[in-house]
Structure formats: C-alpha cells, structure tokens
Design a protein around this motif. Sequence first.
Motif, PDB file in Angstrom:
ATOM      1  N   LEU A 113      17.342 -79.493  24.626  1.00  0.00           N
ATOM      2  CA  LEU A 113      16.157 -79.072  26.258  1.00  0.00           C
ATOM      3  C   LEU A 113      15.818 -80.420  26.325  1.00  0.00           C
ATOM      4  O   LEU A 113      15.418 -81.099  27.610  1.00  0.00           O
ATOM      5  CB  LEU A 113      15.747 -78.267  26.393  1.00  0.00           C
ATOM      6  N   ASP A 114      15.020 -80.847  25.085  1.00  0.00           N
ATOM      7  CA  ASP A 114      13.961 -82.174  25.378  1.00  0.00           C
ATOM      8  C   ASP A 114      15.141 -83.717  25.560  1.00  0.00           C
ATOM      9  O   ASP A 114      14.418 -84.692  25.749  1.00  0.00           O
ATOM     10  CB  ASP A 114      14.014 -82.908  23.610  1.00  0.00           C
ATOM     11  N   SER A 115      16.823 -83.728  25.136  1.00  0.00           N
ATOM     12  CA  SER A 115      17.324 -84.667  26.045  1.00  0.00           C
ATOM     13  C   SER A 115      18.642 -84.640  26.795  1.00  0.00           C
ATOM     14  O   SER A 115      19.165 -85.390  27.630  1.00  0.00           O
ATOM     15  CB  SER A 115      18.120 -85.380  25.063  1.00  0.00           C
ATOM     16  N   LEU A 116      18.820 -83.234  27.697  1.00  0.00           N
ATOM     17  CA  LEU A 116      20.091 -82.677  28.152  1.00  0.00           C
ATOM     18  C   LEU A 116      19.174 -82.807  29.897  1.00  0.00           C
ATOM     19  O   LEU A 116      17.617 -82.402  29.689  1.00  0.00           O
ATOM     20  CB  LEU A 116      19.955 -81.488  28.042  1.00  0.00           C
TER      21      LEU A 116
ATOM     22  N   SER B  50      15.474 -83.484  14.450  1.00  0.00           N
ATOM     23  CA  SER B  50      14.805 -82.209  14.300  1.00  0.00           C
ATOM     24  C   SER B  50      13.531 -82.218  15.272  1.00  0.00           C
ATOM     25  O   SER B  50      13.070 -81.068  15.472  1.00  0.00           O
ATOM     26  CB  SER B  50      14.381 -81.884  12.850  1.00  0.00           C
ATOM     27  N   PHE B  51      12.859 -82.997  15.448  1.00  0.00           N
ATOM     28  CA  PHE B  51      11.941 -82.255  16.243  1.00  0.00           C
ATOM     29  C   PHE B  51      12.128 -82.515  18.374  1.00  0.00           C
ATOM     30  O   PHE B  51      11.465 -82.368  18.864  1.00  0.00           O
ATOM     31  CB  PHE B  51      10.490 -84.098  17.171  1.00  0.00           C
ATOM     32  N   SER B  52      13.518 -82.033  18.318  1.00  0.00           N
ATOM     33  CA  SER B  52      14.247 -82.133  19.166  1.00  0.00           C
ATOM     34  C   SER B  52      15.143 -80.838  19.414  1.00  0.00           C
ATOM     35  O   SER B  52      16.374 -81.027  19.108  1.00  0.00           O
ATOM     36  CB  SER B  52      15.466 -83.644  20.458  1.00  0.00           C
ATOM     37  N   PRO B  53      14.343 -79.474  19.562  1.00  0.00           N
ATOM     38  CA  PRO B  53      14.866 -78.622  18.132  1.00  0.00           C
ATOM     39  C   PRO B  53      16.020 -77.917  19.646  1.00  0.00           C
ATOM     40  O   PRO B  53      16.692 -78.823  20.851  1.00  0.00           O
ATOM     41  CB  PRO B  53      13.890 -77.350  18.645  1.00  0.00           C
ATOM     42  N   ASN B  54      16.888 -77.499  19.001  1.00  0.00           N
ATOM     43  CA  ASN B  54      18.637 -77.246  19.343  1.00  0.00           C
ATOM     44  C   ASN B  54      18.054 -75.588  19.700  1.00  0.00           C
ATOM     45  O   ASN B  54      18.277 -73.865  19.198  1.00  0.00           O
ATOM     46  CB  ASN B  54      19.166 -77.161  18.216  1.00  0.00           C
ATOM     47  N   PRO B  55      18.224 -74.989  21.168  1.00  0.00           N
ATOM     48  CA  PRO B  55      18.763 -73.762  21.611  1.00  0.00           C
ATOM     49  C   PRO B  55      19.428 -72.750  21.456  1.00  0.00           C
ATOM     50  O   PRO B  55      19.723 -72.169  21.466  1.00  0.00           O
ATOM     51  CB  PRO B  55      18.032 -73.520  22.722  1.00  0.00           C
ATOM     52  N   VAL B  56      20.564 -74.079  20.797  1.00  0.00           N
ATOM     53  CA  VAL B  56      21.797 -73.321  21.150  1.00  0.00           C
ATOM     54  C   VAL B  56      22.000 -73.551  19.482  1.00  0.00           C
ATOM     55  O   VAL B  56      23.037 -74.464  19.594  1.00  0.00           O
ATOM     56  CB  VAL B  56      23.097 -73.617  21.649  1.00  0.00           C
TER      57      VAL B  56
ATOM     58  N   LEU C 180      26.904 -85.348  25.629  1.00  0.00           N
ATOM     59  CA  LEU C 180      25.889 -85.169  24.719  1.00  0.00           C
ATOM     60  C   LEU C 180      25.529 -85.013  22.743  1.00  0.00           C
ATOM     61  O   LEU C 180      26.859 -84.965  22.142  1.00  0.00           O
ATOM     62  CB  LEU C 180      25.936 -83.025  24.858  1.00  0.00           C
ATOM     63  N   GLN C 181      24.918 -85.129  22.956  1.00  0.00           N
ATOM     64  CA  GLN C 181      24.539 -86.156  21.463  1.00  0.00           C
ATOM     65  C   GLN C 181      23.347 -85.054  20.416  1.00  0.00           C
ATOM     66  O   GLN C 181      22.635 -84.398  21.355  1.00  0.00           O
ATOM     67  CB  GLN C 181      24.519 -87.025  20.960  1.00  0.00           C
ATOM     68  N   GLU C 182      23.535 -84.977  19.580  1.00  0.00           N
ATOM     69  CA  GLU C 182      22.414 -83.727  18.776  1.00  0.00           C
ATOM     70  C   GLU C 182      21.258 -84.967  18.104  1.00  0.00           C
ATOM     71  O   GLU C 182      21.791 -86.268  17.878  1.00  0.00           O
ATOM     72  CB  GLU C 182      22.926 -84.106  17.249  1.00  0.00           C
TER      73      GLU C 182
ATOM     74  N   ALA D  55      22.253 -79.222  34.703  1.00  0.00           N
ATOM     75  CA  ALA D  55      22.376 -80.308  33.505  1.00  0.00           C
ATOM     76  C   ALA D  55      22.887 -80.719  34.812  1.00  0.00           C
ATOM     77  O   ALA D  55      23.867 -80.978  35.916  1.00  0.00           O
ATOM     78  CB  ALA D  55      23.566 -80.170  32.706  1.00  0.00           C
ATOM     79  N   HIS D  56      21.644 -82.175  34.748  1.00  0.00           N
ATOM     80  CA  HIS D  56      22.367 -82.715  35.838  1.00  0.00           C
ATOM     81  C   HIS D  56      23.011 -84.287  35.154  1.00  0.00           C
ATOM     82  O   HIS D  56      22.858 -83.973  34.506  1.00  0.00           O
ATOM     83  CB  HIS D  56      21.022 -83.524  36.439  1.00  0.00           C
ATOM     84  N   VAL D  57      24.560 -84.222  35.842  1.00  0.00           N
ATOM     85  CA  VAL D  57      25.423 -84.846  36.090  1.00  0.00           C
ATOM     86  C   VAL D  57      25.180 -86.319  35.851  1.00  0.00           C
ATOM     87  O   VAL D  57      25.274 -87.332  35.711  1.00  0.00           O
ATOM     88  CB  VAL D  57      26.503 -84.075  35.812  1.00  0.00           C
ATOM     89  N   TYR D  58      25.073 -86.557  37.594  1.00  0.00           N
ATOM     90  CA  TYR D  58      25.526 -87.752  38.466  1.00  0.00           C
ATOM     91  C   TYR D  58      24.595 -87.653  39.814  1.00  0.00           C
ATOM     92  O   TYR D  58      24.360 -86.934  40.490  1.00  0.00           O
ATOM     93  CB  TYR D  58      27.166 -87.966  39.316  1.00  0.00           C
ATOM     94  N   TYR D  59      24.306 -88.900  40.015  1.00  0.00           N
ATOM     95  CA  TYR D  59      23.734 -89.157  41.539  1.00  0.00           C
ATOM     96  C   TYR D  59      24.031 -90.086  41.899  1.00  0.00           C
ATOM     97  O   TYR D  59      23.620 -91.516  41.182  1.00  0.00           O
ATOM     98  CB  TYR D  59      22.397 -88.881  41.519  1.00  0.00           C
TER      99      TYR D  59
END
Length: 727
Positions: free
Chosen positions: A67-70, A53-59, A48-50, A28-32
């Motif tokens: 992964l749609d927002s990470l 449901s249209f952004s599924p959760n792989p874990v 990180l925030q839920e 994951a990218h944190v900072y630049y």
Amino acid sequence: MYDNHQDLYHLQSKNSSYIIQLVRGYAAHVYYGPKLRHNGNLSGMLKLQERASFSPNPVNEDRSISLDSLPQEYPQYGTSDYRSPAYQVKLENGTRITELVYQSHRIYAGKPELPGLPAVYVEQDHEAETLELELLDEVTGLTAVLSYSVFSDFSAITRSVKFVNGGKETVELERALSASLDFADSRYDALYLSGAWARERHVQRRRLAPGVTGISSRRGSSSHQQNPFIALLRPETTEQQGEVFGFSLVYSGNFTAEAEVEQFGTTRLQIGLNPFDFSWQLQPGEEFQTPEAVMVYSDEGLGGMSREYHRLYRTRLCRGTHRDQERPILVNNWEATYFDFNADKIESIAKAGSELGIELFVLDDGWFGRRDSDNNSLGDWFEDRRKLPGGLKDLAERVNAAGIQFGLWFEPEMVSPDSELYRSHPDWCLHVPNRRRTEGRQQLVLDMSREDVRAYLYERLSDIFRTVPITYVKWDMNRNMTEIGSAAAPSYRQRETAHRYMLGLYELLEKITQEFPDILFESCSGGGGRFDPGMLYYMPQTWTSDNTDAVERLKIQYGTSLVYPVSTMGAHVSAVPNHQVERTTSLEFRGDVAMSGNFGYELDLTQWSETEREIAAKQIKDYKEIRGLVQQGELYRLLSPFEGNETSWMFVSDDREEALLFYFKVLAEPNAPLRNVKLEGLDLEKDYLLTTSGEIFGGDRLMAAGLPVSSLSGDFSSMWVQLKAVK
C-alpha cells in the motif's frame, strides 16, 4: 463500463478517461487522461513491483503489493501506506486503524444530489453516469461510498464520499477528504490562486518537489488568502497547449488541497475539508457526506481547462431564474456616500443613473438600526427612519418611479456587540466559555449552526423581501471566524461547529433563494473572500473584490477566470483617485476593465461633469449590446497581467459568429515595439468584420498574424474591438 474479468472500471467523460481496478480488494487508481476506447486493450496498465521491506506487504502471498506504493482511490493510514491518508477515524477504544476494502458497486444514469450540500447537477439523467464504489471496514462496520459522476458534454468528473456507520459503536471522523488521486510521476507544476483582501486570486505556479505542496484555509471560509482550487500541469504547459488536471472544491468553508511527492517519484493529489480542528461523531446508523470535488482534464492548456469549468459552472452549478439571463447594469452607493446618506440623496443618484441607462440601484450598508458607522447595529434588520422617514418600501418605490430597479445590501451572518440582537441573545454568536470574543470590524459572527439563529434571519429577511419591491440582494460577510464554538452544541461536538456553520448557512440560502426566485442574489465577503463554487450554487454572481482600481482588477479578474465564468464576476467603475490604492485612471480605462465582467458603477453620479456623463452613457449603451457575449461567451486569455505591462482577453460566441477583443496597456513606453495581438477561438474559414473600422479579415489571419494595438498612447490605455462573421 465495468470489466468483471479484470475487476476494472472505465469511466469516460467527454474528452477524458478515468480507470479504477480492484487489486486484492483495494480500489487502485490506474489511469486519468485523454479519452481511451472501451474496446481497446486496457490490461496491464497497472504495474506492481516488490519494494524494500520498509514498504510492508499486506498480502503475504503477493509481495508485489504494498500500500506504500500502490496507487489508490481512497487510502488510509496505519496499514502500511505512509503517505497522506484520505480519511482517518478514531474508534471508541482510542485506536485509529481501519481498512476499507471493496464490498460492492453500483452504476446508474444521472447524478444524485448531495443532501445539504451544493453540487454540480444534471437536468436529464442522460447527461451523466455515476459509479458508486462501496468500501467496508469489516471490524467496525464503517462503510465509505466513493461516488464518481462523469459527464457526456463536459470533460469533467465529480467525486465525493459518503461515510455510513453500520457498526455498533460510535466512531469519530478526524479526516474526510473528497478526493485522492495518485499520479504515476511527479513532473508537474502546481498552480493555485492566492492573495489577500483587495488582492485576491493572483496566479501562483511552482514546480513540485519531494515533500508536500499545499494550500488551505483555517479561517472559517474559503478566504481571500487561498481559493479551493489547485491544478497540476506539465512544466511545458501554457495557456494554449499542454496537459492540465484541475481540482475544484464545491465548498465555502475550511479546506485543504495538497500534492505530495513521495519516495518513488509519484504524486498524491488530495482535496477536501481541512482536517485541522475538525472531527465528526458518527453514531451507529448515522451518515456523513463530504463536499464535492470537480476534476477537469484538458490537453489544450490552461485556457482549455478554464473554458471547461466555465461551461460547467455557468450551466450546471449556478441555478435559478437568473442563470441564463443577462445581468443588469447597476450603480451602488457605497463609495459614493458610505454611511452618510438620506432618502433624497439616494433618489438623486438613482435618477442620475436612470438618465444614463443604468437599470438597477443598490443601497449598500447603513440603512438599518442606527448604522452611522461600522461599529453597531448588525443584526437589527429594521430600517433607520432617521435616514429613511418613509422606510424601505417608500424609498424603493421612489427609485422605481425614476425608472430603475431597487436592490439592497445585507450582512446577515454578523452581529454587532452594540445591537439590540446581541443584547437580547449574547449566546447567539460563535464563542467559547470564559474566553474573550475577538472582534473584527467591530463585529462578531452569528452561530449559523443554530436553528434559532437561522429562524430569526429567515423571518427578518423574508419579511423585507415580501414587503419591499427588491430585485437584487448583495449578501456580505466581512470577517473570518475566531473562538469557533457553539453554545448549542455538547462538548464532544465542538469540533463540528465550523462545518455545521456551513451546513446551516447552505440550508438558509436554499430556503431563501427558492422562496424568492426572482431576486438576483450576489454573494460577497469583503469582496472576494468567499468566491467559491459552493456560494455560486445559491447565488450566480459574486462581488469579485473590494478593490475597484482598474489596474489591480486586471490581475484579480484574470486570476478569477482560471476557474470561474465571467457571468459570476461583479465588476464596477469607481471614483478616482481610487479609494484602495489612490491611483487615477481614465474613465475609459476603468470602463473597459469593468465591461469585462458584470458591469456597474460605484460612485456619486450626481457629481459627474457633462463629459463624464457622455462617456458613461456610451459605455452603458455599448455594454447592453455586448453583455450577452461577455457574460455567456467563451473566454480566451491572450496576454497575462502577471507577465508584463499588457493584458488582453477576448470573448467568442458558441457558433464563432461574433467576438470581442479587449486590450489593456498599463504604462506608456518610449519607442515601444509595434504590437499585434493574436486572437483565438475564431473559425479559420470565416471572414470577420471589425465593426469600428469596417475592415474585413480572415479568421486564419487574425489568429496567425493578429491585430495591431500599438496605436494606443499614454498610461492606462485600452481598447476593445467587436468582430462579426461576414455572411
């Protein structure tokens, strides 16, 4: 630095930090941004925030991860991230789903070479540190090694990716970008360089909005139309201040660079090989290396970004004998004679140039085969004895006897249908079966992916280089690719042809430039059609544009300087009316513009009046005194030709002991306001002598109040001023 408690990697360049964190195996990218302390508290930077449901959760046990927002370092498609992927793979069963997760990492001093590809380099291991993140798809055995190198003396980070097929099945890469970076917001402008033949690298700036802002080339080269560079900058950023993130691809072929603003207001910036019409088969055990992306961060505006690229590319991308040397003043016969010349005419131009102090004569197109126009003989690299009865060696010796070096033009990557080479080897050009062979400038493109083609070119060129006293080569390439196919490749590798072409070209350039290190090579592609970092690795300068009109060159050279150092820019004085736009400007104005690059002339010196000869002699004398500063100094852009009637830039020595100010005014204005130009880059505490007037001013005054330039009159007027610190 690696923090194993947080699975966090903190990379530090000279003035920037880049932070990566492992989140459930995902990089994951944190900072630049601005440089942070290692011993500061770096925890909690990644939020990180839920989401819906249209952004599924792989874990399943942690619904805050999607992964749609990470923000990710090298994202894939098909496992819940719907944004643009950094790579995509086709498997033997026809599916395209893979998932790369962390496997291991390695941190070491130095920076590795990229096999078969140009790249920024270090001379000592202490100059850089490299992180390699190994990501693995457990199902296929495919590994992606993400490489990051950070520099101690530059605010720059390089990125590339190596794919390794460690599985038992063949896989096919369909997308393989060099860098992907997720920014936390979208409040950016995109800045890039676009244009056309004779109108290259004009500066474009536009605000990001939801969707994709992107540039690319599908022409088989980096192209006149777009340059393999893009920057994200804050809307308030100017030339002198504000944040800029630059991305430059060290590659000379098809590329893509895009910024995608998605639903949550973040921005994904990607750059690398253009996936259009690209694929690469990886059999078990095989590897694929992407080109290198060079990222530069600046909080000192566009000027700060440019100077960082300039220093890095001038000293750690360009190579060889001529990297740090002052470049010779030359005269090229192209616009003087075109194809109509003989040995006596060439010798007369060389003698006229030598009398003025010019150091190098370059014989352009028309010396080989039966080349009386552009419709034949490319590929037949044998001197035309009708024009040159004694051959090239005799002509070069006659030019040398006049007190001047000898250089030569080639267009090795091309072949004319009307040539002995084509008649002998019609399958050596790029083509596909049963289709017409589209010509451009009445020529076809040789298939540089073929070893036999490269062997022929090496034999012909090296024979000339060994037998003729040549000190300079202009390597041209005057058309883009069509019918991209190779007779030497099987059907399943045809989409590899464009990239294999570049790899073959790089191989040939490496062999030739290493064998003939004393020759100064200049690249050209109809002028600036391949002005990119990849070519600069082999040839330390490029013919900036076929357009030699001084007014147009203000924009072309200004835009080019956003990324590329002045030492890489060929700039010549040509005849008037100008052959491209029919404009007439003074010799003084043309000279001042051309003296802002690697200086030369492109006209018939034997036709000049005595007055013109006197002006040119002074230009040459002056440039010999200042060229070290022009070619190796720090560039500061003061007034943009894209924003008004005036252009100004200046060059400053590293120790701030010396500076040059150039100012250009295109059209005269009635009752114009009195104008001062504020200088930059000087030492506030030093006093500077204006060598033309003898006046002395403080560096603080020159930068705060400026120098008056309103005394100029008439259209196409210019001036330059030399400043030296008073001891």
